[in-house]
Design a protein around this motif. Structure first.
Motif, PDB file in Angstrom:
ATOM      1  N   GLY A 198      33.762  28.080  33.659  1.00  0.00           N
ATOM      2  CA  GLY A 198      33.899  26.796  32.976  1.00  0.00           C
ATOM      3  C   GLY A 198      33.336  25.620  33.736  1.00  0.00           C
ATOM      4  O   GLY A 198      33.442  24.487  33.271  1.00  0.00           O
ATOM      5  N   GLU A 230      41.426  28.471  29.672  1.00  0.00           N
ATOM      6  CA  GLU A 230      41.247  28.395  31.123  1.00  0.00           C
ATOM      7  C   GLU A 230      41.430  29.758  31.777  1.00  0.00           C
ATOM      8  O   GLU A 230      40.645  30.163  32.646  1.00  0.00           O
ATOM      9  CB  GLU A 230      42.239  27.393  31.708  1.00  0.00           C
ATOM     10  N   GLN A 233      38.428  31.987  31.111  1.00  0.00           N
ATOM     11  CA  GLN A 233      37.292  31.663  31.964  1.00  0.00           C
ATOM     12  C   GLN A 233      37.493  32.182  33.383  1.00  0.00           C
ATOM     13  O   GLN A 233      36.553  32.693  34.011  1.00  0.00           O
ATOM     14  CB  GLN A 233      37.084  30.147  31.970  1.00  0.00           C
ATOM     15  N   GLN A 236      36.672  35.894  33.482  1.00  0.00           N
ATOM     16  CA  GLN A 236      35.247  36.221  33.519  1.00  0.00           C
ATOM     17  C   GLN A 236      34.631  35.851  34.872  1.00  0.00           C
ATOM     18  O   GLN A 236      33.812  36.602  35.417  1.00  0.00           O
ATOM     19  CB  GLN A 236      34.521  35.500  32.395  1.00  0.00           C
ATOM     20  N   GLN A 237      35.013  34.720  35.408  1.00  0.00           N
ATOM     21  CA  GLN A 237      34.492  34.311  36.718  1.00  0.00           C
ATOM     22  C   GLN A 237      34.809  35.353  37.783  1.00  0.00           C
ATOM     23  O   GLN A 237      33.936  35.788  38.546  1.00  0.00           O
ATOM     24  CB  GLN A 237      35.101  32.971  37.110  1.00  0.00           C
TER      25      GLN A 237
END
Length: 659
Positions: A198, A230, A233, A236-237
């Motif tokens: 993000g 949030e 994200q 995925q990070q």
């Protein structure tokens, strides 16, 4: 050598969800659909089949000082139960209860409502229903706070990644031609992870992001990570930072990252803290984090030694199941992964192509696996250790005072599966009074084992220790201000009324109380250590436990939907999933083994009559292992639960999940 754990299979920051698939594949964290739905006969799990306990193996030790008081029909009986043996059994349903036989309920509340007048003995699954939402919410709250800082913690993952990218970009413009290429590659890797998280990241690679997101098995958020944008994200990070094989960098990019970290000590230490956080919150990794290269890459001259470094890290770009590889922040290890390596790498007997869940059970029952936590074990290892006693009850402190039938042991196997799946899914990134003045002689009163909950004290005490460990670890890592000032996240995005610290203390205390009263109810020795007895207020802990046991049906966490699914392996064609598809009812009995009844010390209000059976019902989970095509993205909890809602029997739910 079989390749099992591809780099993408390790792409689980929270836990490396693994299971033995039908062939060589990758242990993953997903759910899907297809034809294969497998149910196993627990009695055939090993060459040592499940059978009734042998009374000759029971050796309870007499404690002349033991006293335990119970009340039946207004009469009070004081016992010495130290030599008593309580038998637990599972019974067939009576003719009037046949509708319960195959019924799968959505949750514990629905199951309780179906038997409103029955005696319900709180099961270990019911206790875990209190713990599972807390585990999810605690993990979620930590993920959110650690990402950008706040709540009194100094950790800020985004700021750490930003500083690392800036240093890599600087080195890409000022270093040697060799260093520039590796610095650009490493900057693109870290920046792409940030973008997926993000953040605005100018060095991010849209190509890398697209390659990663095309791998929905790893990139699609699941579990509690779907609660808020949030969290999705962050999922995925962090999955990207686990360096899945589809986007894995070169060894030179890893070495350059270590060089960059060494040049900015504050960022280096912060990055190391991120690795340490997940090592304790879940488990330490099997693969090497990039921080393991720090000592080999003090400066850019290390790029001239890539061949020598590569000899120490031969699997930097492509992982197999037997050799440690490299990742920026690797996924955590687990007992399941360690078992697979023992099988696949030729260090143990067994077939790595068989179902991992059954293989794990076999290995624990046979003693092939020692689940005792080590000094480096994280929270997940300690959760699994608490479950060990369900498969090897002879190792529990209450063993000599319990006689378990074959059918009850089979129930314990299902309990192990259910709670393990629930724990694992969290880590997908774990009286009356009598008037003594009366002049008449009261009639004799029949008595039975008066169990306040399933009497497996070792499970409760080990779980309490896991929470005590987690409390101490988080306070050291994140600080008292965060732990005592931050509530856990709830599934609807709101926050719990109490802080994480308050809840950790409350749950550990309650579990210690459960361990104490469970042991006392069958006359077993206390499972608490001398240090625990000295540090835990046992009376308060027991009050906490009894209060909850008397009102569990009003607990908002128990009322939550317990159905979860987690992908565990893939062979390229199909993905294997572990699931808890709902709650079922079991009819159980408890009675004193003939000749091993408790010794009556005193009765007040009535003489002792006969020893009779406790007839009760257990609300337990129903697990399922099944396969779906590997090209189907893993379902979210909501998608999975919607499919489960299509049936009320296991067969119907199987059909819905695999259509």
């Amino acid at each position: 050598m079989r390749r099992w754990l591809e780099r993408s299979a390790r792409a689980m920051l929270v836990v490396p969800l693994v299971i033995f698939g039908a062939a060589c594949g990758l242990p993953l964290d997903v759910l899907g659909e297809n034809e294969d739905v497998t149910q196993h006969d627990e009695n055939s799990l090993s060459t040592d089949p499940i059978a009734d306990d042998n009374i000759a193996d029971k050796h309870p030790v007499y404690d002349p000082n033991q006293r335990f008081t119970e009340t039946f029909s207004g009469a009070t009986f004081t016992w010495n139960k130290s030599l008593a043996i309580t038998e637990l059994d599972i019974q067939d349903f009576q003719p009037g209860d046949q509708t319960l036989k195959d019924r799968i309920f959505t949750g514990f509340g629905d199951a309780k409502a179906a038997i409103p007048s029955y005696t319900i003995l709180p099961s270990m699954e019911l206790v875990n229903a209190m713990l599972k939402p807390f585990n999810d919410g605690l993990y979620a709250a930590i993920e959110i706070a650690a990402e950008t800082g706040g709540g009194g913690i100094t950790m800020n993952k985004r700021a750490t990644l930003d500083a690392l990218v800036q240093q890599l970009v600087t080195r890409a413009s000022s270093g040697s031609s060799t260093e520039r290429g590796f610095a650009n590659e490493a900057a693109a890797q870290i920046a792409t992870a940030e973008m997926l998280g993000g953040a605005t990241a100018t060095s991010a690679s849209s190509t890398l992001a697209a390659q990663f997101q095309a791998d929905s098995l790893h990139a699609r958020p699941i579990g509690f990570y779907t609660w808020t944008p949030e969290l999705s994200q962050i999922f995925q990070q962090d999955r990207f930072l686990q360096s899945p094989e589809s986007v894995a960098p070169s060894l030179g990019a890893y070495v350059e990252t270590a060089i960059a970290l060494n040049s900015i000590p504050q960022t280096r230490d912060a990055f190391s803290s991120i690795v340490d956080l997940y090592s304790g919150l879940t488990n330490p990794p099997f693969d090497h984090p990039v921080t393991d290269l720090l000592s080999l890459a003090p400066n850019a001259s290390a790029l001239g030694n890539l061949q020598a470094i590569g000899a120490q890290f031969p699997n930097a770009g492509s992982l197999d199941s037997c050799t440690q590889g490299l990742a920026f922040v690797p996924a955590s290890d687990s007992p399941e992964l360690r078992l697979y390596r023992a099988l696949a790498c030729g260090n143990a007997d067994g077939d790595p192509g068989e179902d991992l869940l059954d293989q794990l059970i076999i290995a624990i029952r046979s003693g092939q696996i020692d689940l005792t936590p080590t000094a480096t074990s994280g929270f997940y290892d300690r959760q699994v250790y608490a479950l060990e006693t369900l498969l090897v009850p002879e190792n529990a402190v209450e063993h000599d005072n319990l006689f378990l039938t074959k059918r009850y042991k089979e129930k314990l196997v299902e309990t192990f599966k259910t709670i393990l799946i629930e724990d694992r899914e969290t880590h997908a990134k774990q009286a009356g009074e009598v008037d003594e003045a009366t002049s008449y002689e009261a009639p004799p009163v029949d008595v039975y084992p008066q169990l306040p909950l399933e009497p497996f004290a070792t499970f409760y005490v080990r779980t309490a220790r896991a929470y005590s460990f987690l409390d101490a670890f988080l306070r050291t890592t994140l600080g008292d201000a965060f732990i005592d000032g931050t509530p856990r996240l709830l599934e609807d995005g709101s926050r719990a009324p109490a802080s994480i610290g308050q809840e950790l203390h409350d749950k550990a205390e309650r579990l210690y109380g459960m361990a104490s009263i469970a042991a006392a109810s069958i006359g077993a020795p206390s499972p608490l250590t001398a240090d625990e007895i000295a540090s835990v207020d046992i009376a308060t802990a027991e009050t906490n436990a009894r209060t909850w046991l008397g009102a569990w049906s009003t607990d908002a966490d128990v009322a939550r939907d317990p159905r979860v699914v987690v992908p565990v392996s893939s062979d390229g064609a199909n993905t294997t999933y572990w699931a808890v598809v709902g709650t079922k009812v079991l009819h159980m009995t408890a009675y004193y083994y003939p000749g091993h009844e408790p010794t009556l010390v005193e009765s007040v209000g009535a003489p002792l009559g006969k020893f009779v059976n406790l007839d009760a019902y257990l609300l337990v989970g129903q697990s399922l292992v099944y396969q779906l095509p590997a090209d189907r993205p893993p379902p979210t909890r909501d998608e999975f639960r919607a499919l489960c809602d299509k049936g009320q029997t296991l067969a119907d739910i199987q059909a819905a999940l695999t259509q």
